[in-house]
Scaffold this motif. Structure first.
Motif, short mmCIF file in Angstrom:
data_model
loop_
_atom_site.label_atom_id
_atom_site.label_comp_id
_atom_site.label_asym_id
_atom_site.label_seq_id
_atom_site.Cartn_x
_atom_site.Cartn_y
_atom_site.Cartn_z
N GLU A 212 0.84 -1.20 0.00
CA GLU A 212 0.00 0.00 0.00
C GLU A 212 0.87 1.24 0.00
O GLU A 212 1.79 1.36 0.81
CB GLU A 212 -0.91 0.03 1.23
N PHE A 213 0.56 2.17 -0.90
CA PHE A 213 1.20 3.48 -0.92
C PHE A 213 0.21 4.48 -0.31
O PHE A 213 -0.88 4.68 -0.85
CB PHE A 213 1.55 3.90 -2.35
N ARG A 214 0.59 5.08 0.81
CA ARG A 214 -0.28 6.03 1.49
C ARG A 214 -0.03 7.43 0.91
O ARG A 214 1.11 7.91 0.91
CB ARG A 214 -0.01 6.01 2.98
N GLU B 193 2.26 11.05 -8.94
CA GLU B 193 2.75 12.40 -8.68
C GLU B 193 1.65 13.20 -8.01
O GLU B 193 0.53 13.24 -8.53
CB GLU B 193 3.20 13.07 -9.98
N PRO B 194 1.91 13.88 -6.90
CA PRO B 194 3.15 13.80 -6.14
C PRO B 194 3.36 12.41 -5.55
O PRO B 194 2.42 11.62 -5.47
CB PRO B 194 2.95 14.86 -5.05
N LYS B 195 4.57 12.14 -5.12
CA LYS B 195 4.91 10.82 -4.61
C LYS B 195 4.19 10.52 -3.30
O LYS B 195 3.87 11.43 -2.53
CB LYS B 195 6.42 10.70 -4.39
N PRO B 196 3.95 9.24 -3.03
CA PRO B 196 3.38 8.87 -1.72
C PRO B 196 4.28 9.32 -0.58
O PRO B 196 5.50 9.46 -0.75
CB PRO B 196 3.32 7.33 -1.80
N ILE B 197 3.68 9.53 0.57
CA ILE B 197 4.47 9.84 1.76
C ILE B 197 5.22 8.58 2.20
O ILE B 197 6.40 8.63 2.56
CB ILE B 197 3.56 10.31 2.91
N TYR B 198 4.52 7.45 2.10
CA TYR B 198 5.00 6.24 2.76
C TYR B 198 4.37 5.03 2.08
O TYR B 198 3.25 5.11 1.55
CB TYR B 198 4.57 6.31 4.23
N ILE C 283 1.64 9.07 9.97
CA ILE C 283 2.26 9.20 8.64
C ILE C 283 2.29 10.66 8.21
O ILE C 283 3.31 11.15 7.70
CB ILE C 283 1.51 8.34 7.61
N LEU C 284 1.20 11.38 8.43
CA LEU C 284 1.17 12.80 8.08
C LEU C 284 2.21 13.59 8.85
O LEU C 284 2.77 14.57 8.34
CB LEU C 284 -0.23 13.36 8.35
N ASN C 285 2.50 13.16 10.08
CA ASN C 285 3.52 13.82 10.90
C ASN C 285 4.89 13.18 10.75
O ASN C 285 5.82 13.50 11.50
CB ASN C 285 3.09 13.80 12.37
N LEU C 286 5.01 12.25 9.79
CA LEU C 286 6.28 11.57 9.48
C LEU C 286 6.82 10.79 10.67
O LEU C 286 8.04 10.64 10.83
CB LEU C 286 7.32 12.58 8.98
N LYS C 287 5.93 10.26 11.51
CA LYS C 287 6.33 9.46 12.68
C LYS C 287 6.13 7.98 12.37
O LYS C 287 5.26 7.32 12.94
CB LYS C 287 5.50 9.86 13.90
N VAL C 288 6.91 7.45 11.44
CA VAL C 288 6.71 6.07 11.01
C VAL C 288 7.60 5.08 11.76
O VAL C 288 7.41 3.87 11.67
CB VAL C 288 6.94 5.93 9.50
N TYR D 12 9.86 4.84 1.33
CA TYR D 12 9.90 6.18 1.90
C TYR D 12 9.88 7.20 0.77
O TYR D 12 10.70 7.13 -0.16
CB TYR D 12 11.17 6.38 2.74
N GLY D 13 8.94 8.16 0.86
CA GLY D 13 8.86 9.22 -0.13
C GLY D 13 9.79 10.37 0.21
O GLY D 13 10.57 10.31 1.18
N PRO D 14 9.74 11.45 -0.57
CA PRO D 14 10.68 12.57 -0.40
C PRO D 14 10.71 13.16 1.01
O PRO D 14 11.78 13.52 1.51
CB PRO D 14 10.18 13.60 -1.41
#
Length: 326
Positions: free
Chosen positions: A7-9, A141-146, A165-170, A180-182
């Motif tokens: 899954e790409f979130r 595009e844009p790339k997935p976050i995660y 995920i939105l807060n990049l706390k993976v 991992y996205g950008p």
């Protein structure tokens, strides 16, 4: 285990014909063929799946309703799920793929192909599935976050929440397959990600993919664990590992059932998971023994939550406890 899911979130975006067509073009250019017999699934019509329908119809319906389209890639069937709008209480959309887990488990074909032949076939299937995922990643595009890939993701209790995920706390979640996205690359640093002690690390278009362990594996003690602890140590993530069992990995004839895999879990989620599986096991295997192995730090005070887990397992669940000192 039923499926292996990837899954790409992604941040929510409109579902439209352009997005669906681009995804279909990406996988068909790779060599996938629409599986007309399986057809497609509409999220707004529970009478599906709709087999025997054209690919054009599948694109039209999924462009409006969200859903999934089935494909074949070198005779390996898979579903391409397209849900860029959040489903139910989710905050993120996702683009996903899944295949039946038997495509990655050599034990299902050893009788026919032999041990080496079965493993080779599963390795080919795994590589093909990864190639499909990379083709999908490249077109988004844009790339997935995660992104994450593992067995039966929807049943995991400890995958990162949308908010995390939105807060990049993976961290410290590590699955068999990770993307991992950008934004996450910027957070952790490419110089830290690329040399991690994973089974495989690969740089993608505006992304990094890494494997915790090879996807095909035989069920059993430590199956699929890979370099989990080494990766956590590489990043300096403070984690405690508790061995738990997986109901799907035991044979009905077994009367003494132990521990099968390791995952990071917070204590409340772990208790919920363990109680559910202990109850299922006891119901299915009359007289079977349940035991849990706890790993404790050597030469250090035992963390409170480890003591609490030991007490809970023994006193409230009536299971046996074995300690491993590390």
């Amino acid at each position: 285990m039923d499926n292996f899911d990837i899954e790409f979130r992604i941040r929510p975006r409109p579902v439209n014909k352009e997005l669906v067509s681009d995804l279909v073009e990406a996988v068909t250019t790779l060599g996938s063929v629409y599986d007309e017999k399986m057809g497609y699934w509409s999220d707004n019509d529970d009478r599906g799946p709709f087999g025997g329908r054209s690919l054009e119809e599948a694109i039209e319906v999924v462009s409006t309703d969200q859903g999934a389209i089935w494909f074949l890639y070198n005779d390996m069937g898979y579903s391409l799920a397209i849900r860029p709008q959040p489903v139910e209480k989710s905050k993120l959309g996702y683009i996903g793929m899944w295949i039946n887990h038997v495509n990655l488990d050599p034990s299902y074909t050893e009788y026919r192909l032999g041990e080496k032949g079965a493993l080779d076939e599963c390795l080919r299937n795994a590589e093909q599935f990864v190639e499909i995922a990379k083709a999908v990643w490249n077109v988004l595009e844009p790339k997935p976050i995660y992104g994450l890939g593992d067995y039966d993701i929807d049943y995991w209790m400890t995958s990162p929440t949308d908010e995390e995920i939105l807060n990049l706390k993976v961290e410290p979640h590590i699955f068999m397959l990770n993307f991992y996205g950008p934004e996450l690359i910027e957070k952790f640093g490419k110089e830290k990600l690329l040399p991690m002690p994973a089974y495989r690390v690969e740089e993608l278009k505006d992304g990094i993919m890494f494997f915790r362990s090879p996807l095909p594996h035989k069920c059993g003690y430590g199956a699929g664990l890979g370099n989990y602890e080494e990766i956590c140590e590489h990043f300096g993530w403070k984690t405690y590992f508790v061995y738990i069992f997986d109901m799907n990995m035991f044979k009905p004839s077994v009367t003494e059932y132990g521990i099968r895999k390791t995952e990071f879990r917070n204590i409340n989620a772990l208790k919920k998971y363990l109680k559910r599986d202990m109850d299922k096991f006891r119901k299915k295997v009359e007289g079977g023994r349940v035991f849990v192995i706890l790993k404790k730090p050597s030469g250090k005070p035992v963390p409170y939550h480890m003591k609490e887990m030991e007490r809970w397992v023994r006193d409230e669940m009536g299971a046996e406890v074995a300690d491993i000192v590390w």
